[in-house]
Design an enzyme around this catalytic site. Sequence first.
Site, PDB file in Angstrom:
ATOM      1  N   CYS A 319      -6.185  -1.758   5.848  1.00 20.17           N
ATOM      2  CA  CYS A 319      -6.137  -0.319   5.564  1.00 20.17           C
ATOM      3  C   CYS A 319      -7.115   0.046   4.450  1.00 20.17           C
ATOM      4  CB  CYS A 319      -4.719   0.089   5.167  1.00 20.17           C
ATOM      5  SG  CYS A 319      -4.524   1.857   4.904  1.00 20.17           S
ATOM      6  N   GLU A 408      -4.792   0.465  12.885  1.00 12.80           N
ATOM      7  CA  GLU A 408      -4.600   1.610  13.776  1.00 12.80           C
ATOM      8  C   GLU A 408      -5.551   2.748  13.435  1.00 12.80           C
ATOM      9  OE1 GLU A 408      -2.184   1.993  16.605  1.00 12.80           O
ATOM     10  OE2 GLU A 408      -2.803  -0.084  16.288  1.00 12.80           O
ATOM     11  N   ARG A 418      -1.661   8.799  14.209  1.00  9.37           N
ATOM     12  CA  ARG A 418      -1.065   8.209  13.013  1.00  9.37           C
ATOM     13  C   ARG A 418      -1.532   8.917  11.744  1.00  9.37           C
ATOM     14  NH1 ARG A 418      -0.985   4.119   9.131  1.00  9.37           N
ATOM     15  NH2 ARG A 418       0.958   2.924   9.202  1.00  9.37           N
ATOM     16  N   GLY A 486      -0.501 -19.572 -13.012  1.00  5.11           N
ATOM     17  CA  GLY A 486       0.472 -19.829 -11.948  1.00  5.11           C
ATOM     18  C   GLY A 486      -0.059 -20.638 -10.796  1.00  5.11           C
ATOM     19  N   GLY A 487      -1.374 -20.729 -10.653  1.00  3.07           N
ATOM     20  CA  GLY A 487      -1.949 -21.533  -9.591  1.00  3.07           C
ATOM     21  C   GLY A 487      -2.466 -22.854 -10.116  1.00  3.07           C
TER      22      GLY A 487
END
Length: 502
Positions: A319, A408, A418, A486-487
């Site tokens: 999107c 879409e 949409r 965190g990784g």
Amino acid sequence: MAYFYDEPSHTFSEYLLVPGYTGPDCIPDNVSLKTPLVKYRRGEEPAISLNIPMVSAIMQAVSNDKMAVALAKEGGISFIYGSQSIESQAAMVKRVKNYKAGFVTSDSNLSAESTLADVLALKQATGHSTMAVTEGGQPNGKLLGIVTGRDYRVSRMRPETKVVDFMTPYEKLITAPKSVTLKEANDIIWDHKLNALPIVDENQNLLYFVFRKDYESRKSNPNELLDDKKRYMVGAGINTRDYAERIPALVDAGVDVLCIDSSEGYTEWQRQTIKWVRDNYGDSVKIGAGNVVDGEGFRFLAEAGADFVKIGIGGGSICITRETKGIGRGQATATIDVARERDKYFEETGIYVPICSDGGIVYDYHMTLALAMGSDFMMLGRYFSRFDESPTRKIMINGTYMKEYWGEGSARARNWQRYDLGGDKKLSFVEGVDSYVPYAGSLKDNVALSLSKMKHTMCNCGALTIPELQKKAKITLVSATSIVEGGAHDVLLKESTPNQNQ
């Protein structure tokens, strides 16, 4: 003067769950993921509940009848895309409702004129070794025989050999009539040591196969989402233009729930669509609405009569609404805001309207965060588009299998309804892209892994149900440095090291 929010909007990746106390009974096997799909009154049960909090997106590249059956087997529901003719969408819904669990329509078919070369090509294309030989090579044509791997030897036969010369002819087959039950079919399979049992009508036309290999897999689907007639449940997307013609056709086909498919749901057109449903069907037809990103939008649709409300504008992977129109909100902040208003509405009215987080899910743990922040379930597009069951092509790019995935609002889909704002019936500009996603295999295996992660995380939070998670969850914002921490970091990963296997 315009209204300015005091805080920036955040995405799921900017949050972490802080562990809570895990009691002795808080183990993944004890976790229930059942969740309401449609609204209900305090003290009552919802008319439809999901067994897992996952639904597939209203997209051409995601939700057709094949996806709907596969997801219903796991306990979720698909919303078959509405950017197609009314007749074709209703036909998809009908195929799901008429699907007989364990009874498989043949997708590997040969005619009497087919050759061994055709057999090998078909096996390569479908991966299936059991092939029906029918008049005209049609899935439901008159059954003439069956070809399996035991009927031919490539090294001793010529490629042009006709299948009629080596197939097992109909006269030697064990078949069952269309009235047979699944239990009876399985008994026949076991009694006669068959791998496949053809189901035929009174004119010898092939209807289905029942396969031995499917027996155990059917027993391993305890979460199947079924209606009161033991049929798989299925949803469908609609628009705010042709609903007066589309909805009756979908209802006649047996659809269980509808959802208005729109990029922005805080509109008069959605209110009019819901009103039409209530005026013509009362509460017997369930309809969700959206999308919204704040409490005000939720309140509007709840008061209009929506059975659930979808959250999210511009957060989907394909999107580009935020880029083209500059509207939207970070998905985590939108979810928190709408959930707060949902709870307030419930306190005031006694009516609980479920909310669905649609978009912004990148990693599996984002699903658990969405639930903890108040979502009742998630609508997923990219996630499901990667699987065998999605309707798109699997192709190889640079040595890696990929699947096509488009929005879409892309030029390919051209789903102008949409993005309808009451103007001309056309797509004025694109709000989605055409892309590829890495192929991931079967839906069943991937969903099982995602749900396992979800259950384990819920146990870390001391919760055995989604409502309990929403009550007990402790959620913290993280800094950019924390995200890096965190990784994997400060190490050389083995898969990145050249010649590691030499």
